[in-house]
Design a protein around this motif. Structure first.
Motif, PDB file in Angstrom:
ATOM      1  N   VAL A  99       0.859  -1.183   0.000  1.00 33.42           N
ATOM      2  CA  VAL A  99       0.000   0.000   0.000  1.00 33.42           C
ATOM      3  C   VAL A  99       0.895   1.231   0.000  1.00 33.42           C
ATOM      4  N   ALA A 100       0.823   2.020  -1.067  1.00 30.86           N
ATOM      5  CA  ALA A 100       1.666   3.207  -1.202  1.00 30.86           C
ATOM      6  C   ALA A 100       1.083   4.358  -0.386  1.00 30.86           C
ATOM      7  N   HIS A 159       1.822   4.188  11.496  1.00 27.36           N
ATOM      8  CA  HIS A 159       0.573   4.553  12.159  1.00 27.36           C
ATOM      9  C   HIS A 159      -0.560   3.621  11.716  1.00 27.36           C
ATOM     10  N   LEU A 160      -0.729   3.469  10.410  1.00 24.87           N
ATOM     11  CA  LEU A 160      -1.822   2.645   9.903  1.00 24.87           C
ATOM     12  C   LEU A 160      -1.628   1.173  10.253  1.00 24.87           C
ATOM     13  N   ALA A 161      -0.390   0.696  10.217  1.00 25.09           N
ATOM     14  CA  ALA A 161      -0.137  -0.702  10.566  1.00 25.09           C
ATOM     15  C   ALA A 161      -0.544  -0.980  12.001  1.00 25.09           C
ATOM     16  N   LEU A 190      -2.758   0.746  13.809  1.00 29.06           N
ATOM     17  CA  LEU A 190      -4.220   0.820  13.895  1.00 29.06           C
ATOM     18  C   LEU A 190      -4.866  -0.464  13.365  1.00 29.06           C
ATOM     19  N   ALA A 191      -4.336  -0.967  12.262  1.00 29.89           N
ATOM     20  CA  ALA A 191      -4.902  -2.176  11.661  1.00 29.89           C
ATOM     21  C   ALA A 191      -4.725  -3.397  12.564  1.00 29.89           C
ATOM     22  N   LEU A 192      -3.707  -3.357  13.433  1.00 26.69           N
ATOM     23  CA  LEU A 192      -3.476  -4.440  14.379  1.00 26.69           C
ATOM     24  C   LEU A 192      -4.265  -4.257  15.676  1.00 26.69           C
ATOM     25  N   GLY A 193      -5.018  -3.153  15.754  1.00 30.48           N
ATOM     26  CA  GLY A 193      -5.846  -2.933  16.928  1.00 30.48           C
ATOM     27  C   GLY A 193      -5.153  -2.258  18.084  1.00 30.48           C
ATOM     28  N   VAL A 194      -4.012  -1.625  17.836  1.00 32.71           N
ATOM     29  CA  VAL A 194      -3.284  -0.937  18.899  1.00 32.71           C
ATOM     30  C   VAL A 194      -4.011   0.353  19.269  1.00 32.71           C
ATOM     31  N   GLY A 195      -4.107   0.621  20.572  1.00 34.09           N
ATOM     32  CA  GLY A 195      -4.803   1.824  21.006  1.00 34.09           C
ATOM     33  C   GLY A 195      -4.535   2.150  22.458  1.00 34.09           C
ATOM     34  N   PRO A 196      -5.297   3.055  23.022  1.00 35.16           N
ATOM     35  CA  PRO A 196      -5.090   3.486  24.413  1.00 35.16           C
ATOM     36  C   PRO A 196      -5.136   2.317  25.396  1.00 35.16           C
ATOM     37  N   GLY A 197      -4.336   2.445  26.464  1.00 34.07           N
ATOM     38  CA  GLY A 197      -4.278   1.400  27.466  1.00 34.07           C
ATOM     39  C   GLY A 197      -3.335   0.272  27.125  1.00 34.07           C
ATOM     40  N   GLN A 198      -2.645   0.390  25.984  1.00 34.92           N
ATOM     41  CA  GLN A 198      -1.685  -0.626  25.557  1.00 34.92           C
ATOM     42  C   GLN A 198      -0.317   0.015  25.368  1.00 34.92           C
ATOM     43  N   SER A 199       0.691  -0.815  25.162  1.00 40.14           N
ATOM     44  CA  SER A 199       2.029  -0.305  24.867  1.00 40.14           C
ATOM     45  C   SER A 199       2.604  -1.031  23.662  1.00 40.14           C
ATOM     46  N   SER A 248      -5.973  -4.113   3.157  1.00 39.73           N
ATOM     47  CA  SER A 248      -7.224  -3.430   2.823  1.00 39.73           C
ATOM     48  C   SER A 248      -7.590  -2.400   3.875  1.00 39.73           C
ATOM     49  N   ARG A 249      -7.358  -2.739   5.140  1.00 46.20           N
ATOM     50  CA  ARG A 249      -7.656  -1.804   6.213  1.00 46.20           C
ATOM     51  C   ARG A 249      -6.776  -0.561   6.116  1.00 46.20           C
ATOM     52  N   CYS A 250      -5.501  -0.749   5.848  1.00 51.51           N
ATOM     53  CA  CYS A 250      -4.587   0.385   5.689  1.00 51.51           C
ATOM     54  C   CYS A 250      -4.999   1.257   4.501  1.00 51.51           C
ATOM     55  N   ARG A 251      -5.351   0.627   3.408  1.00 51.17           N
ATOM     56  CA  ARG A 251      -5.752   1.371   2.214  1.00 51.17           C
ATOM     57  C   ARG A 251      -7.020   2.191   2.484  1.00 51.17           C
ATOM     58  N   HIS A 252      -7.960   1.601   3.219  1.00 50.49           N
ATOM     59  CA  HIS A 252      -9.209   2.285   3.547  1.00 50.49           C
ATOM     60  C   HIS A 252      -8.941   3.505   4.435  1.00 50.49           C
ATOM     61  N   LEU A 253      -8.163   3.327   5.470  1.00 52.02           N
ATOM     62  CA  LEU A 253      -7.878   4.432   6.393  1.00 52.02           C
ATOM     63  C   LEU A 253      -7.057   5.529   5.722  1.00 52.02           C
TER      64      LEU A 253
END
Length: 384
Positions: A53-54, A63-65, A67-76, A209-214
């Protein structure tokens, strides 16, 4: 007027001009088009993965990778402390916290033994680790043969920050292909450039696909503009993709030139007390690094001079150098972040110096650099 010699200038020429002109004349100047599609296919094939994905930067890719893996607040997310700030910033963008791990002093890459010790912690005061981002430092792959089983034992995905490592390999496997997802940079000073740009590579179709969408503002596939979540304007333009396609055709020759320059530095410093090339713990060619930047590490007690003194000397002669990355745990913005350290990154920051390494560096320019280094090492103390 003395010509300035840069650390890693873009290496572009007639082929890049041809590709750009063709793209402009095609009318595809927007952030989508046939060159984007072709660039993604060609880079995926080069890296040995199924999807690419370019994007407009490697930072966007990280950043997108995440997010696509479900990383978010409360995690490290585990990040090497010896890296460019973008690696840690991408974690912060998600709301997660970076946790810094020190490096292997021989290579500058993440200390896998220290990583294993961190993952084995049961201290609940630390947020749970959701991902690990090893960085292929200065174009040499991290020790994935050891690292991947460590992460797999805890079910933790690996995001390979291969920003500096396109064209490198480990045991014949291309950089960028080791993690669940990999990210490359095409910044102006990288091994190849699209002016600014990056690429996510993965075998996971859903993640791609998730990265491309975001990256396309999370627009829903309907005729009107419909958005069910926050997205980002992270796409790469068709014009820059055309530039990247031309650069990709020349990648092997550009890597070969950087390796040649590193070999000349190795010869220049051979026998100089207290100086080693970072990562030279074996046959450099056999190790598969792309030699993005050649870094020397100086032991002042043996050499009689410091890396900073050589850097100042060369700077005054219009030759650009750069210290090794300032560790993330030393950055004010991350002063309170959790970390596991040995002091290795601090020592490399104090004693390391990156030298001009770009494939556009001509023989006359390289001879000028080497002559200045020889004068300094042989005792020219005028500007020490």
């Amino acid at each position: 007027m003395t010509e300035q010699i840069y650390l890693s200038s873009p290496d572009v020429g007639a082929l890049e001009e041809e590709y750009l002109v063709t793209a402009i004349r095609s009318g595809w100047v927007a952030p989508s088009g046939p060159d984007v599609d072709a660039f993604e296919r060609e880079l995926a094939a080069r890296t040995g993965v199924d999807h690419a994905v370019a994007l407009n930067s490697a930072t966007a890719g990280l950043h997108l990778a995440l997010l696509a893996l479900g990383v978010g607040p409360g995690q490290s997310v585990v990040v090497p402390t010896l890296t460019f700030v973008a690696t840690a910033n991408a974690v912060a963008y998600t709301g997660a916290e970076p946790v810094f791990v020190d490096c292997d002093e021989r290579t500058g890459n993440i200390d896998v033994d220290l990583l294993a010790a961190l993952l084995a912690r049961t201290d609940r005061r630390w947020p749970p680790v959701r991902a690990v981002i090893p960085v292929d430092m200065f174009g040499r792959c991290a020790d994935y043969h050891t690292l991947l089983p460590v992460c797999a034992a805890y079910g933790i995905p690996v995001v390979e920050d291969a920003a500096e490592a396109l064209g490198a390999s480990l045991a014949g496997r291309p950089a960028g292909s080791f993690g669940h997802v990999g990210v490359f940079s095409f910044n102006g000073n990288k091994i190849m450039t699209t002016s600014g740009g990056g690429m996510v590579v993965t075998d996971d179709e859903n993640l791609a696909s998730r990265c491309r969408h975001l990256a396309a503002q999370a627009r829903q596939p309907v005729a009107h503009y419909e958005h069910a979540e926050v997205g980002y304007n992270y796409r790469l333009s068709n014009l820059l993709a055309a530039l990247g396609r031309a650069q990709l055709r020349r990648l092997d020759s550009m890597v070969a030139r950087r390796r040649e320059l590193r070999a000349r530095y190795a010869k220049a410093f051979a026998g100089v007390p207290g100086v080693r090339l970072l990562g030279d713990d074996g046959d450099a060619a056999d190790l598969g690094g792309n030699c993005w930047l050649t870094v020397i590490v100086v032991d002042p007690a043996r050499s009689g001079w410091t890396a900073a003194a050589l850097g100042d000397y060369l700077t005054r002669r219009h030759i650009e150098t750069r210290p090794v990355w300032k560790p993330m745990h030393r950055q004010p913005v991350f002063a309170t972040a959790h970390r596991m350290l040995t002091g290795a990154a601090d020592r490399l920051f104090a004693n390391g110096l990156a030298l001009p390494s770009g494939s556009a560096l001509g023989d006359e320019q390289m001879s000028r650099v080497l002559a200045a280094i020889h004068r300094f090492v042989d005792g020219d103390r005028a500007l020490r």
